[in-house]
Design an enzyme around this catalytic site. Structure first.
Site, PDB file in Angstrom:
ATOM      1  N   LEU A 192      -9.299   7.167   0.935  1.00 21.67           N
ATOM      2  CA  LEU A 192      -8.989   8.576   1.094  1.00 21.67           C
ATOM      3  C   LEU A 192      -7.890   8.889   2.137  1.00 21.67           C
ATOM      4  CD1 LEU A 192     -10.079  10.615   3.641  1.00 21.67           C
ATOM      5  CD2 LEU A 192     -12.352  10.133   2.262  1.00 21.67           C
ATOM      6  N   GLY A 239     -12.106  12.469  19.575  1.00 23.13           N
ATOM      7  CA  GLY A 239     -13.094  12.800  20.966  1.00 23.13           C
ATOM      8  C   GLY A 239     -14.285  11.711  20.750  1.00 23.13           C
ATOM      9  N   ALA A 240     -13.813  10.475  20.087  1.00 18.34           N
ATOM     10  CA  ALA A 240     -14.690   9.330  19.935  1.00 18.34           C
ATOM     11  C   ALA A 240     -15.531   9.026  21.191  1.00 18.34           C
ATOM     12  CB  ALA A 240     -14.049   8.382  19.152  1.00 18.34           C
ATOM     13  N   ARG A 245      13.333  10.348  -2.673  1.00 18.20           N
ATOM     14  CA  ARG A 245      14.146  11.491  -2.900  1.00 18.20           C
ATOM     15  C   ARG A 245      15.689  11.502  -2.042  1.00 18.20           C
ATOM     16  NH1 ARG A 245      14.461  16.383   0.087  1.00 18.20           N
ATOM     17  NH2 ARG A 245      14.970  18.297  -1.132  1.00 18.20           N
ATOM     18  N   ARG A 284      -6.667  -3.203   8.482  1.00 15.67           N
ATOM     19  CA  ARG A 284      -6.927  -4.755   8.516  1.00 15.67           C
ATOM     20  C   ARG A 284      -6.617  -5.432   9.825  1.00 15.67           C
ATOM     21  NH1 ARG A 284      -5.827  -6.213   2.683  1.00 15.67           N
ATOM     22  NH2 ARG A 284      -3.854  -5.883   3.472  1.00 15.67           N
ATOM     23  N   MET A 317      -9.226   2.787   8.321  1.00 15.50           N
ATOM     24  CA  MET A 317      -8.470   1.497   7.849  1.00 15.50           C
ATOM     25  C   MET A 317      -7.657   0.820   9.056  1.00 15.50           C
ATOM     26  SD  MET A 317      -6.640   2.394   4.145  1.00 15.50           S
ATOM     27  CE  MET A 317      -7.366   1.950   2.663  1.00 15.50           C
ATOM     28  N   THR A 335       4.125   2.315   5.786  1.00 13.24           N
ATOM     29  CA  THR A 335       2.680   1.941   5.782  1.00 13.24           C
ATOM     30  C   THR A 335       1.900   2.684   6.584  1.00 13.24           C
ATOM     31  OG1 THR A 335       1.126   0.275   6.591  1.00 13.24           O
ATOM     32  CG2 THR A 335       3.246   0.360   7.511  1.00 13.24           C
ATOM     33  N   ARG A 360      -5.292   7.064   2.714  1.00  6.30           N
ATOM     34  CA  ARG A 360      -4.038   6.576   2.109  1.00  6.30           C
ATOM     35  C   ARG A 360      -3.279   7.803   1.457  1.00  6.30           C
ATOM     36  NH1 ARG A 360      -3.962   0.789   1.143  1.00  6.30           N
ATOM     37  NH2 ARG A 360      -3.235   1.298  -0.995  1.00  6.30           N
ATOM     38  N   ASP A 393       2.493  -0.488  12.212  1.00  2.00           N
ATOM     39  CA  ASP A 393       2.407  -1.922  12.864  1.00  2.00           C
ATOM     40  C   ASP A 393       3.694  -2.460  12.506  1.00  2.00           C
ATOM     41  OD1 ASP A 393       2.017  -2.244  10.163  1.00  2.00           O
ATOM     42  OD2 ASP A 393       0.371  -3.510  10.449  1.00  2.00           O
ATOM     43  N   GLY A 437       0.857  -1.254  -0.111  1.00  2.00           N
ATOM     44  CA  GLY A 437      -0.009  -0.077  -0.106  1.00  2.00           C
ATOM     45  C   GLY A 437       0.840   1.095   0.024  1.00  2.00           C
ATOM     46  N   ARG A 462     -27.381  12.950  15.852  1.00  2.00           N
ATOM     47  CA  ARG A 462     -27.301  11.545  15.311  1.00  2.00           C
ATOM     48  C   ARG A 462     -26.127  10.514  15.876  1.00  2.00           C
ATOM     49  NH1 ARG A 462     -28.147  13.067   8.858  1.00  2.00           N
ATOM     50  NH2 ARG A 462     -30.488  12.394   8.858  1.00  2.00           N
ATOM     51  N   ASP A 518       5.048  -5.098   5.990  1.00  2.00           N
ATOM     52  CA  ASP A 518       5.644  -6.326   6.321  1.00  2.00           C
ATOM     53  C   ASP A 518       5.624  -7.364   5.055  1.00  2.00           C
ATOM     54  OD1 ASP A 518       2.769  -6.486   6.591  1.00  2.00           O
ATOM     55  OD2 ASP A 518       2.904  -8.715   7.261  1.00  2.00           O
ATOM     56  N   ASP A 539      -0.322   1.991   8.435  1.00  2.14           N
ATOM     57  CA  ASP A 539      -0.926   1.113   9.711  1.00  2.14           C
ATOM     58  C   ASP A 539      -0.249   1.390  10.918  1.00  2.14           C
ATOM     59  OD1 ASP A 539      -3.063   0.236   7.953  1.00  2.14           O
ATOM     60  OD2 ASP A 539      -1.729  -1.523   7.520  1.00  2.14           O
ATOM     61  N   ARG A 555       0.868  -5.152  -5.261  1.00  2.00           N
ATOM     62  CA  ARG A 555       1.061  -6.215  -4.634  1.00  2.00           C
ATOM     63  C   ARG A 555       1.349  -7.381  -5.489  1.00  2.00           C
ATOM     64  NH1 ARG A 555      -0.689  -4.434   0.589  1.00  2.00           N
ATOM     65  NH2 ARG A 555      -2.364  -2.788   0.446  1.00  2.00           N
TER      66      ARG A 555
HETATM   67  O1  F6P Z   1      -1.538  -1.641   4.716  1.00  2.00           O
HETATM   68  C1  F6P Z   1      -2.256  -0.504   4.404  1.00  2.00           C
HETATM   69  C2  F6P Z   1      -3.686  -0.550   4.242  1.00  2.00           C
HETATM   70  O2  F6P Z   1      -4.047   0.606   3.915  1.00  2.00           O
HETATM   71  C3  F6P Z   1      -4.530  -1.202   5.152  1.00  2.00           C
HETATM   72  O3  F6P Z   1      -4.641  -0.365   6.347  1.00  2.00           O
HETATM   73  C4  F6P Z   1      -5.759  -1.756   4.583  1.00  2.00           C
HETATM   74  O4  F6P Z   1      -6.456  -2.623   5.023  1.00  2.00           O
HETATM   75  C5  F6P Z   1      -5.001  -2.089   3.288  1.00  2.00           C
HETATM   76  O5  F6P Z   1      -3.884  -1.379   3.222  1.00  2.00           O
HETATM   77  C6  F6P Z   1      -5.962  -1.924   1.931  1.00  2.00           C
HETATM   78  O6  F6P Z   1      -5.296  -2.385   1.023  1.00  2.00           O
HETATM   79  P1  F6P Z   1      -5.657  -2.250  -0.738  1.00  2.00           P
HETATM   80  O7  F6P Z   1      -5.406  -0.655  -1.042  1.00  2.00           O
HETATM   81  O8  F6P Z   1      -4.940  -3.248  -1.449  1.00  2.00           O
HETATM   82  O9  F6P Z   1      -7.103  -2.766  -0.640  1.00  2.00           O
END
Ligand code: F6P
Length: 324
Positions: free
Chosen positions: A254, A186-187, A21, A172, A170, A126, A256, A130, A11, A163, A103, A128, A72
């Protein structure tokens, strides 16, 4: 080392261009040639190589996405695919690599370097956040700020209509964006892959809020939450809870894109610079990371095997208290 190949894979993440750069300019400054490999491992297999010079990376530090494009790649998961890619690298004279990604990207780099003995220094890119060995990954800061901007806007309309909104973000496997954006936005509740939330407990919390005169609510749900995503949670809550009109927003890709934050530009620059310097110093099979504001190297195998977001339970507890 004579010729360094740089590529982005998996991603895309804001800050990758700043890193590209930095790799190109540091390599050239230190007397090396640098080649841009387009579309990650797929481009390695398809020989999509471009010689880079200092000017080929002008005016990209401020751009989101990745100018080298990304993919990918399924073929690279096979030995035959990696052998073909390696032969193409040899033919092009590329004798070291800087892969930028998550990863999956690291696993590919680890296998390639082990099987064919090519030096690699990876950069964690990434949204994420992580990856073990770095407090922050490239793109996470920008993505979280994008999410907060969206939550703020949703809050305006949620408050105007009284509401309850379920907002899916995002992640996963990682609840990092959800947790931090949830705190900063503030969720009223935050649902994460790392910690199961029973729907009845969520309903109870929302009822308490409603009874204490909350006129609107926002619940952040990471896409990997075990309850099956925002639409499912909304449906199940609706069955038993009728204090508010319920809406769902999925923020999706959006998160990303967009202009990288100052933090991600600096981080990308530091990591790209450090990756090239480490390669030239003879390091290999490592990931550059930021730990306590210092660039440090982590063994690639450790980074891959320990990959996951370490849930900050204290933040989650705090968020619960601050949302009363
Ligand atoms: O790993 C980054 C990420 O944006 C995750 O948060 C998300 O689950 C996944 O990639 C989505 O991947 P793709 O753009 O291939 O649907």
């Amino acid at each position: 080392i004579n010729k360094i190949g740089v590529f982005t894979s998996g991603g895309d993440a804001p800050g990758m261009n700043a890193c590209i750069r930095a790799v190109v300019r540091t390599g050239i400054y230190l007397g090396k040639q640098v080649v841009g490999i387009h579309q990650g491992y797929q481009g390695m297999i398809d020989k999509k190589f471009t010689d880079m010079d200092a000017r080929s990376v002008r005016n990209i530090i401020q751009l989101g996405g990745t100018v080298l494009k990304t993919a990918r790649c399924v073929d690279f998961r096979t030995y035959e695919g990696r052998e073909k890619a390696y032969q193409n690298l040899v033919d092009a004279g590329i004798d070291a690599l800087v892969p930028i990604g998550g990863d999956g990207t690291f696993s590919g780099a680890e296998e390639l370097s082990r099987e064919f003995n090519i030096p690699v220094i990876c950069v964690p890119g990434t949204i994420d956040n992580d990856l073990y060995g770095s407090d922050f990954t490239l793109g996470y800061d920008t993505a979280t700020n994008t999410v907060i901007e969206a939550i703020d806007k949703i809050r305006d309309t949620a408050a105007s209509h009284d509401r309850l909104f379920f907002v899916e973000v995002m992640g996963r496997d990682s609840g990092c964006i959800a947790l931090h954006a949830g705190v900063a936005g503030g969720a009223e509740a935050i649902l994460l892959p790392e910690k199961e939330t029973a729907i009845d407990d969520l309903i109870h919390k929302l009822e308490e809020g409603a009874l204490s005169k909350k006129s609107s609510c926002i619940v952040i749900i990471a896409e990997g939450d075990k309850n099956g995503g925002a639409y499912n949670v909304a449906k199940r809550v609706k069955e038993k809870f009728n204090f508010y009109d319920i809406k769902v927003t999925i923020l999706g890709h959006l998160q990303r894109g967009g202009t990288p934050s100052s933090f991600d530009r600096v981080l990308g620059s530091r990591m790209g610079y450090a990756a090239v310097k480490s390669l030239i110093a003879g390091e290999t099979r490592k990931m550059v990371g930021l730990r306590g504001n210092e660039i440090q190297l982590t063994d690639l195998v450790d980074a891959i095997h320990n990959h996951s977001f370490k849930l900050e339970e204290d933040l989650l507890d705090m968020a619960t208290i601050l949302a009363i």
